[in-house]
Design an enzyme around this catalytic site. Structure first.
Site, mmCIF file in Angstrom:
data_model
loop_
_atom_site.group_PDB
_atom_site.id
_atom_site.type_symbol
_atom_site.label_atom_id
_atom_site.label_comp_id
_atom_site.label_asym_id
_atom_site.label_seq_id
_atom_site.Cartn_x
_atom_site.Cartn_y
_atom_site.Cartn_z
ATOM 1 N N SER A 164 22.494 -27.671 34.085
ATOM 2 C CA SER A 164 22.817 -26.736 33.005
ATOM 3 C C SER A 164 23.167 -27.392 31.682
ATOM 4 O O SER A 164 23.314 -26.690 30.672
ATOM 5 C CB SER A 164 23.942 -25.797 33.436
ATOM 6 O OG SER A 164 23.447 -24.813 34.325
ATOM 7 N N TYR B 67 27.653 -15.577 33.788
ATOM 8 C CA TYR B 67 26.731 -16.706 33.702
ATOM 9 C C TYR B 67 25.460 -16.416 34.482
ATOM 10 O O TYR B 67 25.506 -15.908 35.611
ATOM 11 C CB TYR B 67 27.433 -17.934 34.266
ATOM 12 C CG TYR B 67 26.791 -19.256 33.943
ATOM 13 C CD1 TYR B 67 26.446 -19.595 32.643
ATOM 14 C CD2 TYR B 67 26.565 -20.184 34.951
ATOM 15 C CE1 TYR B 67 25.887 -20.830 32.352
ATOM 16 C CE2 TYR B 67 26.015 -21.426 34.675
ATOM 17 C CZ TYR B 67 25.680 -21.732 33.369
ATOM 18 O OH TYR B 67 25.122 -22.955 33.085
ATOM 19 N N LYS C 142 20.857 -26.531 28.830
ATOM 20 C CA LYS C 142 21.010 -25.328 28.003
ATOM 21 C C LYS C 142 21.313 -25.652 26.544
ATOM 22 O O LYS C 142 20.885 -24.928 25.640
ATOM 23 C CB LYS C 142 22.106 -24.429 28.585
ATOM 24 C CG LYS C 142 21.729 -23.750 29.898
ATOM 25 C CD LYS C 142 22.880 -22.923 30.445
ATOM 26 C CE LYS C 142 22.442 -22.063 31.622
ATOM 27 N NZ LYS C 142 22.075 -22.845 32.818
#
Length: 437
Positions: free
Chosen positions: A106, A217, A109
């Site tokens: 992640s 999320y 991102k």
């Protein structure tokens, strides 16, 4: 033979691997002076002000917290700390270094958000634009209301429209199965693949709530990656390379990993119930049906620090402007209004512990980062942005004190208490060292 494994395959295989204890040397260097000579392969000045970080990293290897770790810090004036301890590959004895290759998960991102904000600057995307104008599959999303008596999903049409802003801020209604009991159940019932497989079938996921109604999320940044590709007519692999990686000198970052880079990948480890670490194979799908803007990239700590330094510097790094200063400022601001970032409660403990970076503290979300609204416990200022990757890598950027830091490991499950403690020691040591450097 190279073996490619999905996350579920990894768990099945990991139990059969032998535990290996890794210890290794530690290297560190630091300076605050802009004129100190440094290049992309080495830092030539050591600074005793950060000796406590060196000790923390070394102890973390010695006591089995990590097999290997890299930590780096910077200010507007440049790199101030670089440390590595332990082994990248315990089987070969390869040392962990700032040029070791890590799977970002992640932490991808932040790169995807940068790409999206470049297009916002250019007027090719608008924050409050309905995402379905660009991706027709987002025009009529379905909301998962639960399951009927036979166990089948109950769906209804969404009332609200998904916007680009919703996707950037995890307020679209899309979630992750790792932190959602309902989405985990939906995947099992329908056979829909998890997003981690890099298969387009994962985009058939329903929403869990109306767009704009809460923060949770999810896979919104993977949809943002699709938006970037649709608007630019380029794959994320190419767009990132041309518009972010090349300007920032991030030559060891991407989605498709070379043979030479594979040989430098840090071994992933699973934390065992007794606290020990077992190595396990891990690789993001290298024949993906799509490039995961939410979690598919690899990088090195040195490369990733270039991205963080660009953010610290208001969009520039070594003379290259990637974003406007006002765009970076916007990315660091609360973009979810009165909504709150909430604890991510695990639905799959093998992959993640429950996660809340700031228990008891209100925190917000920007484009696309967690924002602590009060000073952090280890030195960062109120208004700092941060996030992490599933394999226990972490970063923050402090726009008040102009400090950025990152800590890289490759361990499951996520939010490992011992690694989080080490992360705190690193952050505290960095701010303490800045006061005495």
């Amino acid at each position: 033979m190279t073996v490619q494994l999905t996350r579920r395959d990894l768990l099945k295989r990991a139990s059969g691997l032998l535990a290996i204890t890794a210890v290794g040397g530690l290297t560190s260097a630091a300076t605050e002076a802009a004129q100190v000579h440094q290049d992309r392969n080495r830092v030539l000045v050591r600074n005793p002000a950060f000796a406590t970080i060196d000790l923390s990293l070394r102890r973390a290897v010695d006591n089995g917290t990590v097999a290997g770790v890299v930590a780096m810090g910077a200010t507007q004036r440049g790199l101030i700390y670089e440390g590595a301890s332990g082994h990248a590959n315990p089987q070969t004895g390869a040392a962990m270094t700032p040029d070791t290759v890590f799977w970002l998960l992640s932490m991808t991102k932040a790169i995807t958000a940068t790409a999206c904000m470049q297009l916002i600057e250019q007027g090719r995307l608008r924050l409050d634009q309905p995402a379905g104008e660009i991706l027709p599959e987002l025009k009529s999303p379905q909301v998962l209301e639960g399951f009927d008596a036979s166990g089948q999903p109950k769906l209804r049409p969404a009332r609200n429209t998904i916007t680009v802003r919703h996707l950037l801020t995890h307020t679209s209604g899309f979630t992750y199965s790792i932190w959602s009991e309902n989405m985990s159940r939906y995947e099992k019932v329908t056979g829909m693949p998890d997003i981690g497989y890099s298969m387009n079938g994962a985009f058939k996921a329903p929403l869990e709530f109306e767009p704009g109604e809460r923060w949770q999320y999810g896979i919104g940044m993977d949809w943002v990656g699709k938006l970037v590709e649709a608007v630019t007519d380029q794959s994320l692999e190419v767009y990132f390379r041309e518009h972010i990686f090349t300007p920032l000198g991030m030559n060891n970052s991407g989605f498709l990993i070379s043979g030479a880079q594979k040989r430098r990948v840090a071994t992933m480890h699973n934390r065992q119930p007794d606290g020990s670490l077992k190595p396990a194979p891990f690789e993001i799908n290298q024949r993906p049906e799509f490039f995961m803007g939410g979690g598919g990239a690899f990088s090195t700590p040195r490369d990733y620090m270039a991205l963080l330094q660009m953010l610290v510097n208001g969009g520039t790094y070594r003379g290259e402007r990637v974003l406007r200063a006002d765009t970076v400022a916007t990315m660091f601001q609360n973009q979810i209004g009165d909504l709150q970032v909430t604890e991510m409660k695990t639905a799959q403990p093998a992959w993640s512990n429950s996660f809340d970076q700031f228990p008891g503290m209100p925190h917000k979300w920007g484009f696309s980062f967690d924002i602590n609204t009060q000073p952090g416990p280890h030195g960062r200022s109120a208004g700092s942005i941060s996030w992490a990757g599933l394999l226990n890598s972490y970063f923050w950027v402090d726009p008040v004190r102009k400090v950025a830091g990152t800590l890289f490991t490759q361990i499951l499950p996520f939010y490992d208490a011992r690694v989080v403690d080490l992360y705190g020691q690193f952050e505290q040591g960095l701010y303490h060292g800045l006061q005495h450097a």
